[in-house]
Design a protein around this motif. Structure first.
Motif, PDB file in Angstrom:
ATOM      1  N   ASP A  54      -3.500  18.754  -4.361  1.00  0.00           N
ATOM      2  CA  ASP A  54      -2.601  19.146  -3.245  1.00  0.00           C
ATOM      3  C   ASP A  54      -3.079  18.236  -1.978  1.00  0.00           C
ATOM      4  N   TYR A  55      -4.227  18.343  -1.667  1.00  0.00           N
ATOM      5  CA  TYR A  55      -4.999  17.773  -0.585  1.00  0.00           C
ATOM      6  C   TYR A  55      -4.861  16.299  -0.601  1.00  0.00           C
TER       7      TYR A  55
ATOM      8  N   LEU B 182       1.028  -1.347  -0.035  1.00  0.00           N
ATOM      9  CA  LEU B 182       0.040   0.014   0.032  1.00  0.00           C
ATOM     10  C   LEU B 182       0.775   1.124   0.134  1.00  0.00           C
ATOM     11  N   VAL B 183       1.790   1.406   0.678  1.00  0.00           N
ATOM     12  CA  VAL B 183       2.797   2.304   0.883  1.00  0.00           C
ATOM     13  C   VAL B 183       3.611   2.649  -0.302  1.00  0.00           C
ATOM     14  N   SER B 184       3.918   1.389  -1.234  1.00  0.00           N
ATOM     15  CA  SER B 184       4.354   1.754  -2.523  1.00  0.00           C
ATOM     16  C   SER B 184       3.476   2.236  -3.644  1.00  0.00           C
TER      17      SER B 184
ATOM     18  N   LEU C 199       1.573   6.926  -6.541  1.00  0.00           N
ATOM     19  CA  LEU C 199       0.679   7.990  -6.785  1.00  0.00           C
ATOM     20  C   LEU C 199       1.004   9.321  -6.511  1.00  0.00           C
ATOM     21  N   LEU C 200       1.807   9.404  -5.527  1.00  0.00           N
ATOM     22  CA  LEU C 200       2.398  10.980  -5.217  1.00  0.00           C
ATOM     23  C   LEU C 200       3.077  11.411  -6.742  1.00  0.00           C
TER      24      LEU C 200
ATOM     25  N   ASN D 291      -1.866  11.280   1.006  1.00  0.00           N
ATOM     26  CA  ASN D 291      -0.820  10.087   0.809  1.00  0.00           C
ATOM     27  C   ASN D 291       0.412  10.211   1.419  1.00  0.00           C
ATOM     28  N   GLN D 292       0.968  11.552   1.524  1.00  0.00           N
ATOM     29  CA  GLN D 292       2.335  11.306   2.001  1.00  0.00           C
ATOM     30  C   GLN D 292       2.080  11.082   3.628  1.00  0.00           C
TER      31      GLN D 292
END
Lengths: 406, 295
Positions: A148-149, A133-135, A140-141, A154-155
């Motif tokens: 921005d939101y 999920l983190v990957s 996605l980033l 995601n960050q």
């Protein structure tokens, strides 16, 4: 301050003018315990409880639980395979044999090991699942179409969910039931409303309000003392029911493993919090205090405005009903902001911490429960100010004036 | 020596004027505020006690206006309401402790001293809910005295008390009245007759008279008559309707208030405070009494 604390002692004593309140509190505590035992005594036989099966599950968990080493995991998976083969073959004894099987039945034991293995796999795979999920979040980033939101969300998710790991199998599932248990909150709110109204109307009811109105400390300081007394009452009641609930659940569900991280609970697997369960219990208690203190403060303000006990109780309960309706039905993004001011939200805080639940406030992701806590604190402060302001007015409680007694 | 000055105090509830420009000056001593029900007594003392606010006028204690003194005003006031009530689950000692906290009194022994003064020390650990009416009145006086006030205000202090309690109460008041202003609002004339040095007669919100007790009685000298009717067919009820009769005695006959002799054999007698009350405050009869001679 010393004078206010002395006055607070006497204000608390006014709770005992009506002995019926103490009887109601005792009855509510008993009612609450009976309700918990009725629904959560899973290790006892009788009714819908499959006590024998649950006791056997507990025994197996004690044998195979603890740190999940490679060796233990393999053993658990092997037991699961055997169990699945047995269940599929149909070639098992239906005879009750407690010496041979944990729960007395072959099929029952098979189910126990299948459940145990599934839970162990969930814990063992947790880290890998979240790494994926983190990957994905990190990928996605990099996209341009994301605003921005959502980039910020995601960050934050990337920071929170990376490097998570679960390494132990414990019997802590029951603590989720404790976090979801709401019945005692309802009882607590009823008692808070009754007690708070009593504190603020006891003088008028006893015919002693003239002494306060003709005394130097009878207005502002007395109002502050009443607020302190009702706050202490709230703290005591919150603690009483919290301890009753926690002990009841711990004993009935034989909970252990509170040192494990909160995300070890299946319903909290995506919680943004990384603290151990025992710390979350404390945090939950603090949220409850905040919510209940807000209800107390608002009830106090209603009572000072309306002056009569019956009207105040009715108005407070009506407001409580409105809070429930808002909490239940104002769920869409456009209506959700109403619940920022709803004290029932912090009282049921665990529900909002099962996943990363954020609100868009000026393009910043703000954890919903955090924003709610702040707003509820503001409402509490406003209610306290209202009580102090109205209590300081001359003859604020003197609707009867001198007309009848001239 | 305490000085209480009340200037032009008025109070209305809607169209009904309850107090109309009440003014008075008081110094140490016992004052009786006498008037029938609805005269404005309780409204006035509630305003002095700081429970109600007046529509206009001002009150000053020792030359300091109430509005300017703020909360410090209450340090000078002790108030005993009509039919005093307390929290039934508090003991007498707790009530005194609570009153001390409300009035900002630091001396922790003051409560016990006052309970002793009003003969309630032995009942200090008894719950107030079990007190008799007389005990509650005495506790109320002790509570009002918690802050050793310069001005003690008592609203119908002997209402509902039996004769023994009433005498006990009068003795307490008499002892307290030497170094402070005591204002007693009542419609029971005999109470103020024994205790008060000065009487303020109040009716329909207005001061009728404000003078020492003996001067008040002198003001109606020659207007109080003793009359014993003769003849068996005397119509007493009709006579009472026509005249202001302050007393009827089988031995002495009737005591009548009239500007002139109500009958041929009526004898002028020394006025009492009951007579004064009837003369100034009974608006039901006019002075047509002297026109009506014995039937």
């Amino acid at each position: 301050m010393k004078k206010i604390l002395t006055l607070s002692r006497f204000e608390l004593k006014k709770l005992f003018i009506k002995k019926s309140l103490m009887v109601i509190i005792a009855f509510m505590c008993l009612f609450n315990i009976i309700n918990i035992v009725r629904h959560y005594n899973i290790y006892a036989d009788g009714g819908l409880n499959d006590g024998m099966f649950n006791r056997a599950k507990y025994t197996v968990l004690k044998l195979y639980g603890g740190e999940l080493t490679e060796e233990k995991l393999n053993e658990i998976y092997r037991m699961k395979s055997q169990a699945q083969e047995l269940a599929a073959s149909g070639n098992y004894s239906l005879k009750y044999d407690p010496d041979k099987y944990y729960c007395g039945y072959a099929f029952g034991d098979a189910m126990i090991f299948i459940e145990l293995a599934d839970e162990a796999k969930r814990l063992a795979d947790y880290s890998d699942n979240f790494s994926k999920l983190v990957s994905e979040s990190e990928e996605l980033l990099k996209k341009d179409f994301i605003n921005d939101y959502y980039k910020k969300i995601n960050q934050k998710a990337t920071e929170i969910y990376s490097s998570r790991e679960l390494t132990a199998l414990t019997n802590n599932k029951g603590i989720s039931d404790f976090f979801d248990y709401k019945f005692s909150s309802v009882l607590c709110i009823i008692l808070l409303i009754l007690g708070t109204v009593l504190i603020f109307t006891a003088d008028r009811d006893a015919g002693a309000d003239v002494y306060l109105e003709s005394s130097v400390n009878g207005k502002g300081k007395s109002a502050a003392a009443k607020l302190i007394a009702s706050s202490l009452y709230t703290l005591a009641l919150t603690l009483l029911f919290f301890v009753i609930d926690l002990i009841s659940f711990m004993v009935l569900l034989r909970i252990d493993g509170l040192e494990q991280p909160l995300y070890s609970l299946s319903s909290y697997f995506s919680t943004p919090l990384t603290m151990p369960i025992w710390q979350f219990i404390i945090l939950y208690f603090l949220f409850r205090i905040l919510g209940f203190l807000c209800i107390t403060a608002v009830t106090s303000a209603i009572t000072v405005i309306l002056k009569t006990p019956i009207l105040s109780v009715i108005a407070s309960f009506a407001l409580f009903m409105a809070m429930i309706v808002c909490k239940t039905y104002c769920l869409s993004d456009s209506k959700r902001w109403i619940n920022l001011f709803n004290p029932l939200v912090p009282i049921t805080a665990p529900k909002y911490l099962k996943r990363y639940d954020a609100m868009n406030i000026f393009s910043e992701p703000v954890i919903f429960i955090g924003a709610t806590a702040l707003c509820v604190l503001i409402i509490t402060a406003l209610a306290v100010c209202t009580v102090m302001a109205l209590s300081s007015l001359k003859g604020a409680s003197r609707k009867r004036g001198g007309v009848k007694n001239v | 020596m305490a000085q209480l000055e009340i200037n032009g105090i008025s109070k209305s509830y809607g169209k009904k004027t309850v107090l109309d420009s009440f003014s008075a000056k008081m110094s140490d001593g016992v004052y009786g505020l006498l008037g029938p029900n609805g005269a404005g007594k309780t409204t006035l003392i509630n305003i002095i006690a700081g429970i109600l606010s007046a529509d206009c006028g001002n009150i000053s204690i020792n030359g300091v206006d109430k509005a300017k003194s703020g909360k410090a005003y209450y340090n000078s006031i002790g108030f005993m309401p009509q039919y005093p009530k307390f929290y039934p689950n508090y003991t007498a000692a707790e009530i005194m402790e609570y009153m001390a906290a409300l009035k900002g009194v630091e001396n922790k022994e003051r409560g016990n001293e006052l309970l002793n003064f009003v003969n309630l020390y032995d009942s200090r650990d008894k719950k107030v809910g079990a007190f008799s009416g007389g005990m509650r009145q005495r506790l109320a006086i002790a509570a009002a005295m918690s802050n050793d006030p310069e001005i003690l205000i008592l609203d119908e202090p002997t209402a509902g008390l039996d004769p023994i309690e009433r005498i006990r109460f009068r003795n307490i008041i008499s002892q307290l009245g030497t170094d402070r202003i005591i204002l007693i609002a009542t419609h029971i004339v005999s109470d103020v007759e024994y205790m008060a040095e000065r009487i303020i007669l109040l009716n329909e919100g207005k001061i009728i008279k404000d003078m020492p007790c003996d001067e008040l009685c002198k003001s109606i000298e020659g207007k109080v008559w003793q009359y014993s009717p003769q003849g068996g067919d005397f119509d007493l009820p009709r006579y009472i309707k026509k005249h202001k009769v302050s007393e009827i005695s089988h031995m002495l006959g009737m005591r009548i208030i009239s500007d002139g002799p109500p009958a041929e054999n009526a004898v002028s007698v020394t006025p009492k405070l009951d007579d004064v009350f009837l003369y100034y405050l009974d608006s039901m009869k006019t002075d047509g009494a002297e026109k009506d001679v014995e039937q």
